[in-house]
Design a protein around this motif. Structure first.
Motif, mmCIF file in Angstrom:
data_model
loop_
_atom_site.group_PDB
_atom_site.id
_atom_site.type_symbol
_atom_site.label_atom_id
_atom_site.label_comp_id
_atom_site.label_asym_id
_atom_site.label_seq_id
_atom_site.Cartn_x
_atom_site.Cartn_y
_atom_site.Cartn_z
ATOM 1 N N TYR A 126 -42.088 16.814 10.162
ATOM 2 C CA TYR A 126 -42.972 18.207 10.853
ATOM 3 C C TYR A 126 -42.536 19.390 9.409
ATOM 4 C CZ TYR A 126 -43.813 16.590 15.333
ATOM 5 O OH TYR A 126 -44.190 15.650 16.390
ATOM 6 N N TRP A 127 -43.547 19.807 8.642
ATOM 7 C CA TRP A 127 -43.571 20.681 7.889
ATOM 8 C C TRP A 127 -43.599 22.106 8.452
ATOM 9 C CZ3 TRP A 127 -46.820 24.576 7.521
ATOM 10 C CH2 TRP A 127 -47.978 24.545 7.952
ATOM 11 N N THR A 128 -43.805 22.136 9.849
ATOM 12 C CA THR A 128 -43.804 23.635 10.600
ATOM 13 C C THR A 128 -42.338 23.648 11.083
ATOM 14 O OG1 THR A 128 -44.490 22.267 12.385
ATOM 15 C CG2 THR A 128 -46.272 23.425 11.118
ATOM 16 N N GLU A 129 -41.406 22.676 11.019
ATOM 17 C CA GLU A 129 -40.264 22.779 11.597
ATOM 18 C C GLU A 129 -39.074 23.032 10.397
ATOM 19 O OE1 GLU A 129 -39.264 22.587 14.492
ATOM 20 O OE2 GLU A 129 -41.039 21.631 15.681
ATOM 21 N N GLY A 130 -37.957 22.862 10.427
ATOM 22 C CA GLY A 130 -37.022 22.855 9.313
ATOM 23 C C GLY A 130 -35.713 23.590 9.676
ATOM 24 N N VAL A 131 -35.688 24.251 11.111
ATOM 25 C CA VAL A 131 -34.445 24.915 11.260
ATOM 26 C C VAL A 131 -33.738 24.329 12.125
ATOM 27 C CG1 VAL A 131 -33.682 27.269 12.337
ATOM 28 C CG2 VAL A 131 -35.680 27.137 10.856
ATOM 29 N N ARG A 132 -34.517 24.076 13.674
ATOM 30 C CA ARG A 132 -33.537 23.248 14.590
ATOM 31 C C ARG A 132 -34.274 21.592 14.706
ATOM 32 N NH1 ARG A 132 -34.643 28.150 16.749
ATOM 33 N NH2 ARG A 132 -36.810 27.245 17.328
ATOM 34 N N ARG A 153 -37.918 27.411 2.830
ATOM 35 C CA ARG A 153 -37.319 28.443 3.392
ATOM 36 C C ARG A 153 -36.598 28.264 4.922
ATOM 37 N NH1 ARG A 153 -41.677 32.750 0.985
ATOM 38 N NH2 ARG A 153 -40.706 32.915 -0.961
ATOM 39 N N ARG A 154 -37.181 27.679 5.678
ATOM 40 C CA ARG A 154 -36.719 27.441 7.029
ATOM 41 C C ARG A 154 -35.528 26.326 6.836
ATOM 42 N NH1 ARG A 154 -42.124 27.897 8.089
ATOM 43 N NH2 ARG A 154 -42.427 25.418 8.048
ATOM 44 N N ALA A 155 -35.643 25.428 5.871
ATOM 45 C CA ALA A 155 -34.624 24.410 5.746
ATOM 46 C C ALA A 155 -33.525 25.197 5.173
ATOM 47 C CB ALA A 155 -35.061 23.188 4.928
ATOM 48 N N ARG A 156 -33.551 25.820 4.434
ATOM 49 C CA ARG A 156 -32.335 26.246 3.947
ATOM 50 C C ARG A 156 -31.566 27.508 4.550
ATOM 51 N NH1 ARG A 156 -35.429 27.587 -2.024
ATOM 52 N NH2 ARG A 156 -34.989 25.370 -2.967
ATOM 53 N N SER A 157 -32.539 28.100 5.630
ATOM 54 C CA SER A 157 -31.844 28.969 6.360
ATOM 55 C C SER A 157 -31.054 28.511 7.695
ATOM 56 C CB SER A 157 -32.858 29.803 6.970
ATOM 57 O OG SER A 157 -33.812 29.194 7.727
ATOM 58 N N GLY A 158 -31.271 27.170 7.764
ATOM 59 C CA GLY A 158 -30.736 26.310 8.874
ATOM 60 C C GLY A 158 -29.518 25.544 8.603
ATOM 61 N N ASN A 159 -29.154 24.735 9.752
ATOM 62 C CA ASN A 159 -28.098 23.769 9.411
ATOM 63 C C ASN A 159 -28.447 22.328 9.627
ATOM 64 O OD1 ASN A 159 -25.947 26.050 9.326
ATOM 65 N ND2 ASN A 159 -26.395 26.550 11.545
ATOM 66 N N LEU A 160 -29.701 22.100 9.527
ATOM 67 C CA LEU A 160 -29.970 20.610 9.550
ATOM 68 C C LEU A 160 -29.266 20.050 8.289
ATOM 69 C CD1 LEU A 160 -33.812 20.688 10.794
ATOM 70 C CD2 LEU A 160 -31.366 20.015 12.168
ATOM 71 N N ARG A 161 -29.204 18.598 8.793
ATOM 72 C CA ARG A 161 -28.872 17.679 7.533
ATOM 73 C C ARG A 161 -30.015 16.735 7.200
ATOM 74 N NH1 ARG A 161 -22.960 15.256 9.126
ATOM 75 N NH2 ARG A 161 -21.546 17.484 9.054
ATOM 76 N N PHE A 162 -30.046 16.582 5.731
ATOM 77 C CA PHE A 162 -31.264 15.914 5.323
ATOM 78 C C PHE A 162 -30.693 14.796 4.487
ATOM 79 C CE2 PHE A 162 -32.448 20.408 5.692
ATOM 80 C CZ PHE A 162 -33.629 20.312 6.732
ATOM 81 N N LEU A 163 -31.454 13.755 4.385
ATOM 82 C CA LEU A 163 -31.275 12.620 3.722
ATOM 83 C C LEU A 163 -31.073 12.965 2.180
ATOM 84 C CD1 LEU A 163 -33.610 9.698 5.031
ATOM 85 C CD2 LEU A 163 -31.136 10.018 5.230
ATOM 86 N N PRO A 164 -30.088 12.234 1.419
ATOM 87 C CA PRO A 164 -29.860 12.853 0.203
ATOM 88 C C PRO A 164 -31.276 12.637 -0.843
ATOM 89 C CG PRO A 164 -28.128 11.197 0.773
ATOM 90 C CD PRO A 164 -29.322 11.377 1.798
#
Length: 381
Positions: A189-195, A349-360
């Motif tokens: 979801y590109w509309t997500e990224g924080v939680r 911007r949302r991804a960088r502001s949150g604490n989610l872990r992403f695949l390398p």
């Protein structure tokens, strides 16, 4: 059969493939009505379930994908008594006569199992038992039927004359091993990224009528090349099991814009999921109690259960009753387009502001895509 809250006809189309012919449709939304009139031209269409006095004589089956806006996590979660989802009580009103339909098939979102600490499901099961129905339900994943969309839905079957357990249980293929995310397209979801992210390998996450940004939008897909695309509308229709442009007639309704078709597709019932139910109605499997345990008052609702006359049982079967031949997501991206710079920048911007872990390597792919699209715009989505 009769289709209540028919939407764009997913339940009716899937069940119809196994001989369950639709005699009456009921749908209030103008865009969906336009689709139904075109796709089911010989079937009477009633506009308002609250004003439908009775079912046609000798109705064998009632299918009801009742509105989920008050139940889904994307909605307001007002509950089973919300202004939309509370309409399920109209189903009970219509089937309560002594010689009512043989089968009742209901579809909705899994969140209904949790809502109000189980109150929504208790409302439904209590109402069914008061009417003399035996009920069974199972959460199933659309990927089990070969479609590359991770879409979990509650399928409920009830009957006063037959055993619904023979329809929903007895098949349990289990979830297969997940593919290598470096080799397959991966949806998110590109509309997500924080939680949350909704990450899915060789599949898109659930197509929805809305998003956390308050807009109806498709998910994004990271291709093995590193490009980020979004499925087109006709891609989404096929991911739900419909033919391309199934919802095209919607724009003929007054006031319905082309973008509304996304909402119709996101709220639809997966055709292949409904087709599996139709097949099992015609080909029941004897139920074995070997995989059940009692469901006690106060227990949370499991992903599969059945009940009758005040007793309920948890059924230990997975969300994958079958493993139909799987179709790769890449084959559905025929009308895809690149994710815009604005949407990409907003996600980053949302991804960088949150604490989610992403695949390398994932965020690097997103950053590279943004650079190819011209870099950060002044305003990000």
């Amino acid at each position: 059969m009769v289709g209540l809250f028919a939407g764009i006809g997913g339940l009716e189309l899937g069940l119809g493939r196994h001989g369950w012919n639709t005699e009456l449709l009921c749908e209030i939304e103008p865009g969906a009505q336009a689709v139904l009139r075109t796709r089911f031209p010989d079937v009477p269409l009633h506009p308002d379930v609250t004003r439908l006095r009775s079912l046609p004589r000798d109705t064998e089956l009632v299918a009801a994908g009742f509105p989920c806006q008050d139940l889904s996590q994307a909605g307001r979660t007002a509950g089973i008594t919300g202004s939309k989802s509370g309409l399920v009580d109209e189903v009970f009103r219509l089937v309560k006569r002594k010689n009512g339909p043989r089968w009742l098939v209901v579809e909705n979102v899994p969140f209904m199992l949790q809502l109000g600490r189980g109150a929504a499901m208790r409302h439904i099961t209590d109402a069914l038992e008061e009417l003399g129905y035996m009920w069974a339900y199972r959460v199933v994943d659309a990927r089990a039927f070969g479609l590359p969309q991770r879409r979990h839905r509650v399928l409920m079957v009830a009957s006063r004359t037959d055993d619904p357990r023979t329809v929903l249980f007895g098949q349990d293929a289990g979830m297969p091993m997940e593919g290598n995310p470096d080799l397959f397209p991966c949806g998110f979801y590109w509309t997500e990224g924080v939680r949350g992210l909704g990450w899915a390998v060789n599949a898109v996450p659930t197509l929805k009528g809305g998003s956390t940004l308050g807009i109806a939008s498709p998910p994004a897909v990271r291709l093995p090349s590193g490009e980020i695309v979004t499925p087109g509308l006709t891609d989404a229709e096929r991911l739900q099991g419909f033919d391309a442009d199934w919802t095209a007639p919607a724009v003929e309704a007054p006031g319905v814009r082309a973008g509304h078709r996304w909402r119709l597709v996101g709220n639809a019932v997966s055709v292949r999921m409904a087709s599996w139910v139709g097949h099992r109605l015609n080909n029941p499997i004897a139920y074995s109690s070997d995989h059940e345990t009692p469901l006690l008052p106060g227990d949370t609702w499991p992903t599969a259960a059945w009940g009758a006359r005040g007793q309920a049982f948890r059924v230990h079967e997975s969300q994958w009753p079958v493993q139909a031949p799987y179709e790769d997501l890449g084959g559905f991206l025929l009308d895809a387009r690149l994710l815009s710079a604005r949407a990409t920048a907003g996600f980053l911007r949302r991804a960088r502001s949150g604490n989610l872990r992403f695949l390398p390597g994932f965020l690097e792919d997103v950053e590279n895509h943004l650079e190819r699209m011209g870099g950060f715009p002044r305003v990000a989505a």
